[in-house]
Design an enzyme around this catalytic site. Structure first.
Site, PDB file in Angstrom:
ATOM      1  N   TYR A 165      19.582  38.553  53.167  1.00 25.00           N
ATOM      2  CA  TYR A 165      20.803  38.769  51.757  1.00 25.00           C
ATOM      3  C   TYR A 165      22.359  38.778  51.659  1.00 25.00           C
ATOM      4  O   TYR A 165      22.853  37.942  51.910  1.00 25.00           O
ATOM      5  CB  TYR A 165      19.645  39.613  51.178  1.00 25.00           C
ATOM      6  CG  TYR A 165      20.809  39.877  49.414  1.00 25.00           C
ATOM      7  CD1 TYR A 165      20.633  39.005  48.626  1.00 25.00           C
ATOM      8  CD2 TYR A 165      21.882  41.173  49.771  1.00 25.00           C
ATOM      9  CE1 TYR A 165      21.274  39.382  47.254  1.00 25.00           C
ATOM     10  CE2 TYR A 165      22.478  40.822  48.551  1.00 25.00           C
ATOM     11  CZ  TYR A 165      21.972  40.492  47.554  1.00 25.00           C
ATOM     12  OH  TYR A 165      22.756  41.118  46.022  1.00 25.00           O
ATOM     13  N   VAL A 198      24.772  47.389  40.110  1.00 22.04           N
ATOM     14  CA  VAL A 198      24.739  46.343  38.337  1.00 22.04           C
ATOM     15  C   VAL A 198      23.410  47.208  38.064  1.00 22.04           C
ATOM     16  O   VAL A 198      22.492  47.107  38.154  1.00 22.04           O
ATOM     17  CB  VAL A 198      24.763  44.765  38.012  1.00 22.04           C
ATOM     18  CG1 VAL A 198      25.120  44.938  36.402  1.00 22.04           C
ATOM     19  CG2 VAL A 198      26.231  44.694  38.811  1.00 22.04           C
TER      20      VAL A 198
HETATM   21  N1  LIG Z   1      22.285  43.836  40.212  1.00 21.60           N
HETATM   22  C1  LIG Z   1      23.110  44.099  41.761  1.00 21.60           C
HETATM   23  O1  LIG Z   1      23.487  45.333  41.082  1.00 21.60           O
HETATM   24  C2  LIG Z   1      23.746  42.975  41.975  1.00 21.60           C
HETATM   25  C3  LIG Z   1      24.803  43.598  42.937  1.00 21.60           C
HETATM   26  C4  LIG Z   1      25.497  42.887  44.327  1.00 21.60           C
HETATM   27  C5  LIG Z   1      25.136  41.483  43.557  1.00 21.60           C
HETATM   28  N2  LIG Z   1      24.454  41.114  43.171  1.00 21.60           N
HETATM   29  C6  LIG Z   1      24.026  39.639  42.635  1.00 21.60           C
HETATM   30  O2  LIG Z   1      24.040  38.582  41.435  1.00 21.60           O
HETATM   31  C7  LIG Z   1      23.278  38.246  40.623  1.00 21.60           C
HETATM   32  C8  LIG Z   1      22.416  38.922  39.708  1.00 21.60           C
HETATM   33  O3  LIG Z   1      22.253  39.778  40.676  1.00 21.60           O
HETATM   34  P1  LIG Z   1      20.692  40.312  39.932  1.00 21.60           P
HETATM   35  O4  LIG Z   1      20.612  41.364  39.711  1.00 21.60           O
HETATM   36  O5  LIG Z   1      20.716  39.792  37.687  1.00 21.60           O
HETATM   37  O6  LIG Z   1      19.264  39.741  39.975  1.00 21.60           O
HETATM   38  P2  LIG Z   1      17.623  39.799  39.296  1.00 21.60           P
HETATM   39  O7  LIG Z   1      16.906  39.521  40.253  1.00 21.60           O
HETATM   40  O8  LIG Z   1      18.028  40.840  38.484  1.00 21.60           O
HETATM   41  O9  LIG Z   1      17.626  38.327  38.108  1.00 21.60           O
HETATM   42  C9  LIG Z   1      17.921  37.340  39.348  1.00 21.60           C
HETATM   43  C10 LIG Z   1      17.540  35.435  37.906  1.00 21.60           C
HETATM   44  O10 LIG Z   1      17.420  34.798  39.348  1.00 21.60           O
HETATM   45  C11 LIG Z   1      16.111  33.997  38.834  1.00 21.60           C
HETATM   46  N3  LIG Z   1      15.849  33.745  40.327  1.00 21.60           N
HETATM   47  C12 LIG Z   1      15.283  34.174  41.396  1.00 21.60           C
HETATM   48  N4  LIG Z   1      14.676  33.364  41.918  1.00 21.60           N
HETATM   49  C13 LIG Z   1      14.800  32.397  41.353  1.00 21.60           C
HETATM   50  C14 LIG Z   1      13.868  30.970  41.967  1.00 21.60           C
HETATM   51  N5  LIG Z   1      13.889  30.426  43.012  1.00 21.60           N
HETATM   52  N6  LIG Z   1      14.430  29.967  40.995  1.00 21.60           N
HETATM   53  C15 LIG Z   1      15.466  29.589  40.046  1.00 21.60           C
HETATM   54  N7  LIG Z   1      15.677  31.353  39.181  1.00 21.60           N
HETATM   55  C16 LIG Z   1      15.268  32.081  39.880  1.00 21.60           C
HETATM   56  C17 LIG Z   1      14.820  35.538  38.639  1.00 21.60           C
HETATM   57  O11 LIG Z   1      13.645  35.243  37.917  1.00 21.60           O
HETATM   58  C18 LIG Z   1      16.131  36.528  37.822  1.00 21.60           C
HETATM   59  O12 LIG Z   1      16.405  36.314  36.466  1.00 21.60           O
HETATM   60  C19 LIG Z   1      22.859  37.610  42.555  1.00 21.60           C
HETATM   61  O13 LIG Z   1      23.554  36.615  42.948  1.00 21.60           O
HETATM   62  C20 LIG Z   1      23.161  38.736  42.874  1.00 21.60           C
HETATM   63  O14 LIG Z   1      22.866  38.468  44.240  1.00 21.60           O
HETATM   64  C21 LIG Z   1      23.611  41.937  41.920  1.00 21.60           C
END
Ligand SMILES: NC(=O)c1ccc[n+]([C@@H]2O[C@H](COP(=O)([O-])OP(=O)(O)OC[C@H]3O[C@@H](n4cnc5c(N)ncnc54)[C@H](O)[C@@H]3O)[C@@H](O)[C@H]2O)c1
Length: 257
Positions: A165, A198
């Site tokens: 990742y 987040v």
């Molecule tokens: N939440 C955090 O703390 C955090 C921190 C740093 C970066 N991010 C980044 O922010 C973005 C969103 O993160 P999040 O925490 O909301 O993630 P999450 O896992 O809660 O949500 C991701 C979404 O993508 C969808 N998804 C996953 N694989 C998929 C696939 N193969 N095809 C289609 N959809 C797919 C999932 O069903 C989900 O709805 C990501 O790029 C993540 O790396 C999040």
């Protein structure tokens, strides 16, 4: 209340804008779908989580433009390219692309096989490139656009059990700068948002209340970052107010170090 949407900015330039989001069904992606729908934008999104995505559209049935959902696995580039074409058709073009979908599954280095490497790069990196490649001609044809790639603070901190990742998320910052250079003369801006931790349903799975408290203690600011706070940065970067912002990282991490 800072979480109150009524106190948040409305951007006149985002009204009726055509916005495509990957992974919009839950977490930060759902916050992006809600945030852009509230601006009066025409939103289309893909996700594999069908029920959550349909529920989200239902909850936004009062929006000026109800978001359009297409079920699609973004790791299948051919299927995703088709879905992007359908979404462009459904909302009449593409002005904004939010490359948001990802998966932060944990693993040790010893557990990684070549197949797992490919799968992790497909879900965390490859789709960002091919989605940008697919929509850039549409943006160029309508005079420009904004692409926002979701990066991560994780590799900057060097967190445990996230080698693939973090490798993909590091590459996204290079991808952003490359695309910004190539697309800039077509008035297409490309930026990375770098979220801290987040509070989303999936993150609740990884962190205990004690773990959350440790993160807050390492931030400069108190409190938990919410999807709405990431959406706020995405709205700005997509708007005309950000017309000379490109090729850079925009952090929303409460100063986590
Ligand atoms: N939440 C955090 O703390 C955090 C921190 C740093 C970066 N991010 C980044 O922010 C973005 C969103 O993160 P999040 O925490 O909301 O993630 P999450 O896992 O809660 O949500 C991701 C979404 O993508 C969808 N998804 C996953 N694989 C998929 C696939 N193969 N095809 C289609 N959809 C797919 C999932 O069903 C989900 O709805 C990501 O790029 C993540 O790396 C999040």
């Amino acid at each position: 209340m800072l979480e109150n949407l009524d106190t948040r900015a409305l951007y006149p330039s985002l009204k009726d804008k055509r916005v495509i989001i990957s992974g919009g069904g839950s977490g930060i992606g759902a916050g992006l779908v809600e945030g852009f729908a509230r601006q009066g934008a025409r939103v289309a999104f893909v996700d594999i989580a069908k029920d959550a995505s349909r529920d989200l559209c239902e909850s936004l049935s009062g929006a000026a433009h109800v978001p359009v959902f297409r079920a699609c696995d973004i790791t299948d580039v051919s299927a995703y390219t088709d879905a992007l074409g359908e979404m462009v058709e459904a909302i009449g073009g593409c002005d904004v692309l939010l490359n948001n979908a990802a998966s932060d599954d944990r693993h040790t280095v010893a557990e990684v096989t070549p197949e797992y490497w490919d799968q992790r790069m497909a879900v965390n990196l490859k789709h960002q490139f091919f989605a940008a490649q697919a929509v850039a001609p549409k943006m160029k044809a309508s005079g420009g656009g904004s692409i926002v790639n979701l990066g991560s603070i994780s590799w900057h901190l060097g967190l445990e059990d996230l080698a693939l990742y973090q490798t993909a998320k590091a590459a996204i910052e290079g991808l952003t700068r490359s695309l910004a250079r190539e697309f800039g003369r077509d008035n297409i801006r490309v930026n990375t948002i770098v979220p801290g931790n987040v509070k989303t349903p999936r993150q609740e799975k990884w962190y205990t209340p004690e773990g959350e408290a440790e993160i807050v203690a390492a931030q400069c600011l108190d409190g938990r970052i919410l999807p709405i706070d990431i959406a706020a940065m995405a709205l700005f970067l997509a708007s005309d107010d950000a017309r000379f912002c490109t090729a850079h990282n925009y952090w929303v991490d409460a100063g986590w170090r």
